[in-house]
Design a protein around this motif. Structure first.
Motif, PDB file in Angstrom:
ATOM      1  N   GLY A 117       0.817  -1.210   0.000  1.00 50.59           N
ATOM      2  CA  GLY A 117       0.000   0.000   0.000  1.00 50.59           C
ATOM      3  C   GLY A 117       0.850   1.259   0.000  1.00 50.59           C
ATOM      4  O   GLY A 117       0.576   2.217  -0.741  1.00 50.59           O
ATOM      5  N   GLU A 118       1.910   1.254   0.809  1.00 43.03           N
ATOM      6  CA  GLU A 118       2.789   2.424   0.875  1.00 43.03           C
ATOM      7  C   GLU A 118       3.493   2.665  -0.459  1.00 43.03           C
ATOM      8  O   GLU A 118       3.611   3.811  -0.912  1.00 43.03           O
ATOM      9  CB  GLU A 118       3.813   2.233   2.004  1.00 43.03           C
ATOM     10  CG  GLU A 118       3.188   2.328   3.384  1.00 43.03           C
ATOM     11  CD  GLU A 118       4.092   1.859   4.496  1.00 43.03           C
ATOM     12  OE1 GLU A 118       3.754   2.090   5.659  1.00 43.03           O
ATOM     13  OE2 GLU A 118       5.156   1.239   4.212  1.00 43.03           O
ATOM     14  N   TYR A 119       3.934   1.589  -1.103  1.00 41.23           N
ATOM     15  CA  TYR A 119       4.608   1.752  -2.391  1.00 41.23           C
ATOM     16  C   TYR A 119       3.648   2.183  -3.489  1.00 41.23           C
ATOM     17  O   TYR A 119       4.028   2.934  -4.393  1.00 41.23           O
ATOM     18  CB  TYR A 119       5.367   0.479  -2.787  1.00 41.23           C
ATOM     19  CG  TYR A 119       6.809   0.569  -2.387  1.00 41.23           C
ATOM     20  CD1 TYR A 119       7.722   1.286  -3.165  1.00 41.23           C
ATOM     21  CD2 TYR A 119       7.266   0.012  -1.207  1.00 41.23           C
ATOM     22  CE1 TYR A 119       9.040   1.410  -2.779  1.00 41.23           C
ATOM     23  CE2 TYR A 119       8.582   0.135  -0.819  1.00 41.23           C
ATOM     24  CZ  TYR A 119       9.464   0.837  -1.605  1.00 41.23           C
ATOM     25  OH  TYR A 119      10.764   0.973  -1.206  1.00 41.23           O
ATOM     26  N   GLU A 120       2.417   1.728  -3.433  1.00 39.94           N
ATOM     27  CA  GLU A 120       1.414   2.205  -4.399  1.00 39.94           C
ATOM     28  C   GLU A 120       1.272   3.723  -4.284  1.00 39.94           C
ATOM     29  O   GLU A 120       1.225   4.440  -5.291  1.00 39.94           O
ATOM     30  CB  GLU A 120       0.062   1.532  -4.155  1.00 39.94           C
ATOM     31  CG  GLU A 120       0.000   0.123  -4.657  1.00 39.94           C
ATOM     32  CD  GLU A 120      -1.098  -0.084  -5.691  1.00 39.94           C
ATOM     33  OE1 GLU A 120      -1.628   0.891  -6.242  1.00 39.94           O
ATOM     34  OE2 GLU A 120      -1.408  -1.254  -5.924  1.00 39.94           O
ATOM     35  N   LEU A 121       1.176   4.214  -3.058  1.00 37.65           N
ATOM     36  CA  LEU A 121       1.042   5.656  -2.849  1.00 37.65           C
ATOM     37  C   LEU A 121       2.314   6.394  -3.260  1.00 37.65           C
ATOM     38  O   LEU A 121       2.254   7.481  -3.847  1.00 37.65           O
ATOM     39  CB  LEU A 121       0.721   5.942  -1.380  1.00 37.65           C
ATOM     40  CG  LEU A 121      -0.651   5.467  -0.906  1.00 37.65           C
ATOM     41  CD1 LEU A 121      -0.773   5.614   0.599  1.00 37.65           C
ATOM     42  CD2 LEU A 121      -1.756   6.231  -1.604  1.00 37.65           C
ATOM     43  N   TYR A 122       3.441   5.804  -2.952  1.00 38.77           N
ATOM     44  CA  TYR A 122       4.745   6.380  -3.283  1.00 38.77           C
ATOM     45  C   TYR A 122       4.866   6.563  -4.798  1.00 38.77           C
ATOM     46  O   TYR A 122       5.259   7.621  -5.296  1.00 38.77           O
ATOM     47  CB  TYR A 122       5.801   5.415  -2.739  1.00 38.77           C
ATOM     48  CG  TYR A 122       7.232   5.843  -2.796  1.00 38.77           C
ATOM     49  CD1 TYR A 122       7.666   7.043  -2.247  1.00 38.77           C
ATOM     50  CD2 TYR A 122       8.201   4.997  -3.349  1.00 38.77           C
ATOM     51  CE1 TYR A 122       9.011   7.402  -2.275  1.00 38.77           C
ATOM     52  CE2 TYR A 122       9.534   5.339  -3.382  1.00 38.77           C
ATOM     53  CZ  TYR A 122       9.937   6.550  -2.838  1.00 38.77           C
ATOM     54  OH  TYR A 122      11.263   6.891  -2.862  1.00 38.77           O
ATOM     55  N   LEU A 123       4.487   5.531  -5.556  1.00 39.50           N
ATOM     56  CA  LEU A 123       4.568   5.603  -7.015  1.00 39.50           C
ATOM     57  C   LEU A 123       3.512   6.531  -7.609  1.00 39.50           C
ATOM     58  O   LEU A 123       3.737   7.152  -8.650  1.00 39.50           O
ATOM     59  CB  LEU A 123       4.437   4.200  -7.613  1.00 39.50           C
ATOM     60  CG  LEU A 123       5.613   3.263  -7.326  1.00 39.50           C
ATOM     61  CD1 LEU A 123       5.303   1.846  -7.794  1.00 39.50           C
ATOM     62  CD2 LEU A 123       6.879   3.765  -7.988  1.00 39.50           C
ATOM     63  N   LEU A 124       2.366   6.641  -6.943  1.00 40.29           N
ATOM     64  CA  LEU A 124       1.319   7.535  -7.424  1.00 40.29           C
ATOM     65  C   LEU A 124       1.802   8.990  -7.448  1.00 40.29           C
ATOM     66  O   LEU A 124       1.330   9.795  -8.253  1.00 40.29           O
ATOM     67  CB  LEU A 124       0.072   7.409  -6.537  1.00 40.29           C
ATOM     68  CG  LEU A 124      -1.140   8.255  -6.943  1.00 40.29           C
ATOM     69  CD1 LEU A 124      -1.671   7.814  -8.307  1.00 40.29           C
ATOM     70  CD2 LEU A 124      -2.226   8.160  -5.875  1.00 40.29           C
ATOM     71  N   ALA A 125       2.759   9.305  -6.582  1.00 38.40           N
ATOM     72  CA  ALA A 125       3.287  10.670  -6.533  1.00 38.40           C
ATOM     73  C   ALA A 125       3.919  11.088  -7.858  1.00 38.40           C
ATOM     74  O   ALA A 125       4.018  12.284  -8.154  1.00 38.40           O
ATOM     75  CB  ALA A 125       4.308  10.797  -5.405  1.00 38.40           C
ATOM     76  N   ALA A 126       4.338  10.128  -8.674  1.00 40.25           N
ATOM     77  CA  ALA A 126       4.892  10.457  -9.986  1.00 40.25           C
ATOM     78  C   ALA A 126       3.829  11.107 -10.874  1.00 40.25           C
ATOM     79  O   ALA A 126       4.145  11.949 -11.725  1.00 40.25           O
ATOM     80  CB  ALA A 126       5.440   9.200 -10.669  1.00 40.25           C
TER      81      ALA A 126
END
Length: 199
Positions: A117-126
């Motif tokens: 979940g954290e990485y999904e959000l992290y990548l969404l920042a792109a």
């Protein structure tokens, strides 16, 4: 009890209840993202997952982006607490690779869903500029720990954290998540430059 005391108790109770509800919404958001992806984040889905009225989402957060930013920042704060606990255990610089290996192994084994979940959000920042400051927060937190806060060569530190991100991504897509024993040699190699900066 005076009227003022009753009013203060009532205000404090509402504040605690409000913070508990806000936390439930953030936790629910991370679960939904981990399970169903960012596309599933809506007022209705999060409210259902958190067990709160849909209007609560709009009350506590300025839109979906505001909710996603708060969720990402909360994840960063959780990481900060974990890193502080880690730092308390470390007595010698040579202990860091093993300690980080254990932390990463826990992230991809015991806390796999949360990490996804954290990485999904992290990548969404792109794609979503509003999330970028929150996405960069964990790097700022981790950088602040290098050399007990004294820092070091920015390029070396950037490369170290980029490599750790890569290790985590590889671990998340592995059929069998790596153990701390399997991660430790890579971290010993990666942390040599940082160890050099400490001397």
């Amino acid at each position: 009890m005076t009227a003022a005391h009753r009013e203060n108790d009532s205000t404090d109770g509402r504040r605690v209840k409000g913070e508990r509800r806000r936390r439930a919404i953030i936790d629910a958001t991370l679960r939904v993202v981990a399970r169903d992806g960012v596309a599933a984040v809506s007022h209705r889905n999060i409210a259902r997952e958190a067990g709160v009225p849909p209007a609560s989402i709009a009350y506590y957060f300025a839109g979906i982006d505001g909710l996603l930013v708060a969720t990402l920042l909360e994840s960063c704060e959780t990481m900060l607490v974990e890193m502080d606990l880690l730092r308390e255990r470390i007595h010698e610089n040579s202990e860091w690779p093993r300690a980080i290996a254990e932390l990463l192994a826990g992230m991809v084994r015991e806390h796999r869903e949360r990490t996804i979940g954290e990485y999904e959000l992290y990548l969404l920042a792109a794609r979503r500029p509003a999330l970028r400051p929150a996405a960069r927060r964990w790097i700022e937190i981790a950088t602040g720990l290098v050399n007990h806060g004294a820092g070091g060569d920015p390029a070396v530190i950037r490369a170290l954290f980029a490599a750790i991100d890569g290790l985590l991504m590889q671990a998340l897509i592995a059929d069998e998540p790596p153990t701390a024993e399997e991660l430790e040699p890579a971290l010993r190699f990666l942390m040599q430059p940082v160890d050099y900066l400490r001397k």
